[in-house]
Design a protein around this motif. Structure first.
Motif, PDB file in Angstrom:
ATOM      1  N   LEU A 399      66.159  43.039-137.053  1.00  0.00           N
ATOM      2  CA  LEU A 399      66.903  42.762-138.279  1.00  0.00           C
ATOM      3  C   LEU A 399      66.917  41.258-138.567  1.00  0.00           C
ATOM      4  O   LEU A 399      66.713  40.827-139.707  1.00  0.00           O
ATOM      5  CB  LEU A 399      68.336  43.295-138.165  1.00  0.00           C
ATOM      6  CG  LEU A 399      69.253  42.990-139.363  1.00  0.00           C
ATOM      7  CD1 LEU A 399      68.644  43.519-140.666  1.00  0.00           C
ATOM      8  CD2 LEU A 399      70.638  43.580-139.128  1.00  0.00           C
ATOM      9  N   TYR A 400      67.163  40.462-137.534  1.00  0.00           N
ATOM     10  CA  TYR A 400      67.163  39.008-137.718  1.00  0.00           C
ATOM     11  C   TYR A 400      65.801  38.520-138.229  1.00  0.00           C
ATOM     12  O   TYR A 400      65.725  37.632-139.094  1.00  0.00           O
ATOM     13  CB  TYR A 400      67.520  38.297-136.412  1.00  0.00           C
ATOM     14  CG  TYR A 400      68.997  38.066-136.228  1.00  0.00           C
ATOM     15  CD1 TYR A 400      69.712  37.308-137.138  1.00  0.00           C
ATOM     16  CD2 TYR A 400      69.679  38.600-135.130  1.00  0.00           C
ATOM     17  CE1 TYR A 400      71.070  37.085-136.977  1.00  0.00           C
ATOM     18  CE2 TYR A 400      71.040  38.383-134.955  1.00  0.00           C
ATOM     19  CZ  TYR A 400      71.733  37.621-135.888  1.00  0.00           C
ATOM     20  OH  TYR A 400      73.076  37.409-135.718  1.00  0.00           O
ATOM     21  N   LEU A 401      64.717  39.074-137.674  1.00  0.00           N
ATOM     22  CA  LEU A 401      63.387  38.665-138.109  1.00  0.00           C
ATOM     23  C   LEU A 401      63.148  39.023-139.578  1.00  0.00           C
ATOM     24  O   LEU A 401      62.582  38.234-140.343  1.00  0.00           O
ATOM     25  CB  LEU A 401      62.320  39.328-137.233  1.00  0.00           C
ATOM     26  CG  LEU A 401      62.215  38.799-135.799  1.00  0.00           C
ATOM     27  CD1 LEU A 401      61.246  39.644-134.991  1.00  0.00           C
ATOM     28  CD2 LEU A 401      61.763  37.335-135.798  1.00  0.00           C
ATOM     29  N   ARG A 402      63.616  40.228-139.959  1.00  0.00           N
ATOM     30  CA  ARG A 402      63.461  40.633-141.365  1.00  0.00           C
ATOM     31  C   ARG A 402      64.321  39.752-142.273  1.00  0.00           C
ATOM     32  O   ARG A 402      63.899  39.380-143.376  1.00  0.00           O
ATOM     33  CB  ARG A 402      63.862  42.100-141.538  1.00  0.00           C
ATOM     34  CG  ARG A 402      62.908  43.085-140.895  1.00  0.00           C
ATOM     35  CD  ARG A 402      61.564  43.087-141.641  1.00  0.00           C
ATOM     36  NE  ARG A 402      60.721  44.174-141.211  1.00  0.00           N
ATOM     37  CZ  ARG A 402      59.887  44.147-140.200  1.00  0.00           C
ATOM     38  NH1 ARG A 402      59.801  43.042-139.452  1.00  0.00           N
ATOM     39  NH2 ARG A 402      59.130  45.176-139.887  1.00  0.00           N
ATOM     40  N   MET A 403      65.521  39.406-141.831  1.00  0.00           N
ATOM     41  CA  MET A 403      66.391  38.540-142.637  1.00  0.00           C
ATOM     42  C   MET A 403      65.774  37.156-142.797  1.00  0.00           C
ATOM     43  O   MET A 403      65.840  36.549-143.876  1.00  0.00           O
ATOM     44  CB  MET A 403      67.773  38.436-141.990  1.00  0.00           C
ATOM     45  CG  MET A 403      68.585  39.718-142.062  1.00  0.00           C
ATOM     46  SD  MET A 403      70.097  39.658-141.045  1.00  0.00           S
ATOM     47  CE  MET A 403      70.975  38.288-141.829  1.00  0.00           C
ATOM     48  N   LYS A 404      65.174  36.663-141.713  1.00  0.00           N
ATOM     49  CA  LYS A 404      64.515  35.354-141.791  1.00  0.00           C
ATOM     50  C   LYS A 404      63.353  35.408-142.779  1.00  0.00           C
ATOM     51  O   LYS A 404      63.144  34.471-143.561  1.00  0.00           O
ATOM     52  CB  LYS A 404      64.017  34.943-140.406  1.00  0.00           C
ATOM     53  CG  LYS A 404      63.381  33.559-140.375  1.00  0.00           C
ATOM     54  CD  LYS A 404      62.963  33.182-138.965  1.00  0.00           C
ATOM     55  CE  LYS A 404      62.340  31.785-138.954  1.00  0.00           C
ATOM     56  NZ  LYS A 404      61.909  31.397-137.577  1.00  0.00           N
ATOM     57  N   LYS A 405      62.612  36.502-142.766  1.00  0.00           N
ATOM     58  CA  LYS A 405      61.473  36.659-143.667  1.00  0.00           C
ATOM     59  C   LYS A 405      61.918  36.571-145.126  1.00  0.00           C
ATOM     60  O   LYS A 405      61.239  35.946-145.950  1.00  0.00           O
ATOM     61  CB  LYS A 405      60.792  37.999-143.404  1.00  0.00           C
ATOM     62  CG  LYS A 405      59.652  38.316-144.358  1.00  0.00           C
ATOM     63  CD  LYS A 405      59.034  39.670-144.048  1.00  0.00           C
ATOM     64  CE  LYS A 405      57.922  39.998-145.035  1.00  0.00           C
ATOM     65  NZ  LYS A 405      57.322  41.329-144.758  1.00  0.00           N
ATOM     66  N   TYR A 406      63.046  37.193-145.456  1.00  0.00           N
ATOM     67  CA  TYR A 406      63.524  37.222-146.840  1.00  0.00           C
ATOM     68  C   TYR A 406      64.595  36.171-147.130  1.00  0.00           C
ATOM     69  O   TYR A 406      65.210  36.184-148.188  1.00  0.00           O
ATOM     70  CB  TYR A 406      64.055  38.620-147.176  1.00  0.00           C
ATOM     71  CG  TYR A 406      63.001  39.693-147.030  1.00  0.00           C
ATOM     72  CD1 TYR A 406      61.839  39.649-147.787  1.00  0.00           C
ATOM     73  CD2 TYR A 406      63.150  40.721-146.114  1.00  0.00           C
ATOM     74  CE1 TYR A 406      60.854  40.613-147.647  1.00  0.00           C
ATOM     75  CE2 TYR A 406      62.168  41.699-145.965  1.00  0.00           C
ATOM     76  CZ  TYR A 406      61.026  41.639-146.734  1.00  0.00           C
ATOM     77  OH  TYR A 406      60.049  42.590-146.594  1.00  0.00           O
ATOM     78  N   GLN A 407      64.787  35.248-146.155  1.00  0.00           N
ATOM     79  CA  GLN A 407      65.757  34.152-146.300  1.00  0.00           C
ATOM     80  C   GLN A 407      67.153  34.674-146.654  1.00  0.00           C
ATOM     81  O   GLN A 407      67.828  34.174-147.556  1.00  0.00           O
ATOM     82  CB  GLN A 407      65.269  33.146-147.353  1.00  0.00           C
ATOM     83  CG  GLN A 407      63.954  32.486-146.971  1.00  0.00           C
ATOM     84  CD  GLN A 407      63.517  31.421-147.957  1.00  0.00           C
ATOM     85  OE1 GLN A 407      64.329  30.849-148.669  1.00  0.00           O
ATOM     86  NE2 GLN A 407      62.227  31.145-147.982  1.00  0.00           N
ATOM     87  N   LEU A 408      67.577  35.710-145.940  1.00  0.00           N
ATOM     88  CA  LEU A 408      68.916  36.276-146.108  1.00  0.00           C
ATOM     89  C   LEU A 408      69.821  35.702-145.024  1.00  0.00           C
ATOM     90  O   LEU A 408      69.442  35.647-143.857  1.00  0.00           O
ATOM     91  CB  LEU A 408      68.870  37.806-146.002  1.00  0.00           C
ATOM     92  CG  LEU A 408      67.953  38.519-147.014  1.00  0.00           C
ATOM     93  CD1 LEU A 408      67.919  40.014-146.731  1.00  0.00           C
ATOM     94  CD2 LEU A 408      68.431  38.255-148.430  1.00  0.00           C
ATOM     95  N   ASP A 409      71.001  35.291-145.402  1.00  0.00           N
ATOM     96  CA  ASP A 409      71.949  34.679-144.472  1.00  0.00           C
ATOM     97  C   ASP A 409      73.211  35.544-144.421  1.00  0.00           C
ATOM     98  O   ASP A 409      73.807  35.855-145.465  1.00  0.00           O
ATOM     99  CB  ASP A 409      72.299  33.267-144.937  1.00  0.00           C
ATOM    100  CG  ASP A 409      73.041  32.465-143.869  1.00  0.00           C
ATOM    101  OD1 ASP A 409      73.847  33.071-143.133  1.00  0.00           O
ATOM    102  OD2 ASP A 409      72.829  31.250-143.806  1.00  0.00           O
ATOM    103  N   LYS A 410      73.635  35.920-143.204  1.00  0.00           N
ATOM    104  CA  LYS A 410      74.773  36.822-143.082  1.00  0.00           C
ATOM    105  C   LYS A 410      76.057  36.259-143.677  1.00  0.00           C
ATOM    106  O   LYS A 410      76.939  37.001-144.111  1.00  0.00           O
ATOM    107  CB  LYS A 410      75.007  37.198-141.615  1.00  0.00           C
ATOM    108  CG  LYS A 410      75.396  36.024-140.736  1.00  0.00           C
ATOM    109  CD  LYS A 410      75.599  36.462-139.280  1.00  0.00           C
ATOM    110  CE  LYS A 410      76.011  35.285-138.377  1.00  0.00           C
ATOM    111  NZ  LYS A 410      76.163  35.719-136.968  1.00  0.00           N
ATOM    112  N   LYS A 411      76.144  34.919-143.740  1.00  0.00           N
ATOM    113  CA  LYS A 411      77.381  34.313-144.257  1.00  0.00           C
ATOM    114  C   LYS A 411      77.615  34.635-145.721  1.00  0.00           C
ATOM    115  O   LYS A 411      78.749  34.611-146.207  1.00  0.00           O
ATOM    116  CB  LYS A 411      77.353  32.789-144.058  1.00  0.00           C
ATOM    117  CG  LYS A 411      76.389  32.054-144.969  1.00  0.00           C
ATOM    118  CD  LYS A 411      76.432  30.557-144.730  1.00  0.00           C
ATOM    119  CE  LYS A 411      75.485  29.820-145.678  1.00  0.00           C
ATOM    120  NZ  LYS A 411      75.478  28.377-145.431  1.00  0.00           N
ATOM    121  N   HIS A 412      76.531  34.969-146.451  1.00  0.00           N
ATOM    122  CA  HIS A 412      76.684  35.273-147.869  1.00  0.00           C
ATOM    123  C   HIS A 412      77.225  36.682-148.097  1.00  0.00           C
ATOM    124  O   HIS A 412      77.493  37.056-149.253  1.00  0.00           O
ATOM    125  CB  HIS A 412      75.340  35.127-148.574  1.00  0.00           C
ATOM    126  CG  HIS A 412      74.809  33.736-148.574  1.00  0.00           C
ATOM    127  ND1 HIS A 412      75.444  32.687-149.192  1.00  0.00           N
ATOM    128  CD2 HIS A 412      73.699  33.212-147.987  1.00  0.00           C
ATOM    129  CE1 HIS A 412      74.750  31.585-149.014  1.00  0.00           C
ATOM    130  NE2 HIS A 412      73.691  31.870-148.289  1.00  0.00           N
TER     131      HIS A 412
END
Length: 415
Positions: A399-412
């Motif tokens: 999940l972290y790798l996919r979030m990094k790919k799409y520049q998604l940040d959990k804080k948002h």
């Protein structure tokens, strides 16, 4: 006196000569900074300094020509006047070809020196005024606070000083056409026509007419893959002319490298834009821009509709940041207008299958769907990675790798 307080930076390793030039220029009313160490001179000039450099050519440690090269690495438009001895004239002529404003031969004619200085200063002030105008315009019009929008403003500001061909690509509503219009408005072709054409198999044969209409202006072409090899070659040849008959801008959903790999454009056409590709990011990859953009479009809508500006609470803004904006800024602007008349912008997103326009490549659709699914999971679980990963039935690391790919940040996505 610091470098930014003076209008002329005077450089010569001979103290007597330095004093003589400084005295002449100061008597003419100029503020002069005298420097006898060419190695230290570069530190005197700050970004967008409105002055000019007057330098001797032959100096120990760093010649005037070497110094010019260093200055122009920071600012290619900084005017530099060189003072040369008789034996250095061929060298000075070559320096002018490399970017020096002009040169004076020793012994210096005071009248010629003052005339060249005043001409260079007028030119420099005009350049800095245009830069400030561009900076203010882009700051006011390209709304946002993300790192990407900062880089985007700076890139457009730089490109506006040239008439190089530029390629904008990204999803619909990400600002491709806005970028093209700003390059036109802020560039040297601003007084000319702005011609936009979406190329199709039916109208691509009219390219010569499009180019004629855009002469001394800007021609924006979408879907260049519909052009024949001969048409692409013709555009390439025109872009190699000096001056160019018009500024060429291309727009699309994918990079030119992808179009070249798919055989839709010639490799030479790709290289025409090789240094000027701009990827316009979707809102999902720059959520920090959503709140400023919403406020901006809400204010514009209220002014246009003559309605009072409604309050926007933090909960609404956080929800807007978590929402999937399939049409990006365009859809966000529509949401702001609805909010201005009392309609909630948090209604369900449109069906992605209802997109209008050319179909997107399969890989692009899959990535978009994956990003949307991850965004929804983070939204549901308010940014809690363990719960989102469990919901999606994938390991945390994946999940972290996919979030990094799409520049998604959990804080948002935290409540």
């Amino acid at each position: 006196m610091s470098g930014n307080e003076c209008s002329i930076l005077l450089i010569d390793d001979d103290a007597d000569v330095l004093d003589a030039y400084a005295s002449l220029l100061e008597q003419a009313g100029y503020q002069v900074c005298a420097c006898n160490n060419p190695v230290e001179a570069r530190a005197w000039v700050k970004k967008d300094w409105p002055g000019i450099v007057l330098s001797d050519v032959c100096m120990p440690g760093c010649s005037g020509i070497d110094l010019m090269t260093l200055f122009h690495q920071d600012d290619p438009q900084l005017p530099i006047l060189l003072i040369t001895g008789h034996g250095d004239v061929p060298m000075a002529v070559e320096a002018v070809k490399k970017g020096a404003q002009d040169f004076l031969q020793k012994p210096v004619d005071p009248a010629r020196l003052l005339a060249l200085v005043e001409q260079a200063l007028r030119q420099r002030r005009a350049v800095i005024a245009r830069r400030h105008y561009r900076q203010q315009t882009l700051q006011a019009e390209l709304i946002g606070r993300s790192a990407w929008i900062e880089r985007y403003r700076r890139r457009l500001e730089q490109l506006a000083e040239t008439d190089l061909a530029v390629w904008f690509y990204g999803e619909p509503g990400t600002g491709r056409m806005s970028g093209a219009r700003y390059l036109h408005q802020l560039g040297r072709h601003a007084a000319g026509p702005f011609i936009y054409r979406e190329l199709t198999p039916e109208n691509a044969s009219q390219l010569n007419e499009m180019m004629a209409q855009a002469r001394n202006g800007t021609l924006v072409l979408s879907h260049p893959g519909h052009l024949t090899r001969e048409q692409q070659q013709h555009l390439i040849q025109l872009q190699s002319l000096e001056p160019r008959p018009f500024r060429l801008i291309g727009t699309g959903t994918v990079s030119l490298a992808q179009l070249a790999a798919d055989g839709q454009i010639m490799a030479e056409f790709y290289y025409c834009f090789a240094m000027t590709h701009i990827a316009c990011l979707p809102l999902a990859q720059r959520p920090d821009d959503i709140a400023p953009l919403f406020h901006h479009y809400l204010q514009k809508a209220c002014q246009r509709l003559n309605r009072p500006l409604p309050a926007v609470d933090n909960g609404l803004l956080k929800a807007l940041e978590r929402r999937v904006w399939l049409s990006n800024v365009r859809e966000l602007a529509h949401a702001a207008e609805l909010f201005a008349v009392g309609v909630s912008p948090l209604t369900a997103t449109a069906d992605p299958q209802l997109r209008i326009g050319s179909p997107l490549p399969l890989d692009h659709r899959l990535e978009e769907a994956e990003r949307r699914i991850i965004t929804e999971a983070l939204n549901i679980h308010q940014g809690r990675i363990n719960e989102a990963a469990s919901y999606l039935k994938i390991p945390r690391k994946k999940l972290y790798l996919r979030m990094k790919k799409y520049q998604l940040d959990k804080k948002h996505y935290k409540a």
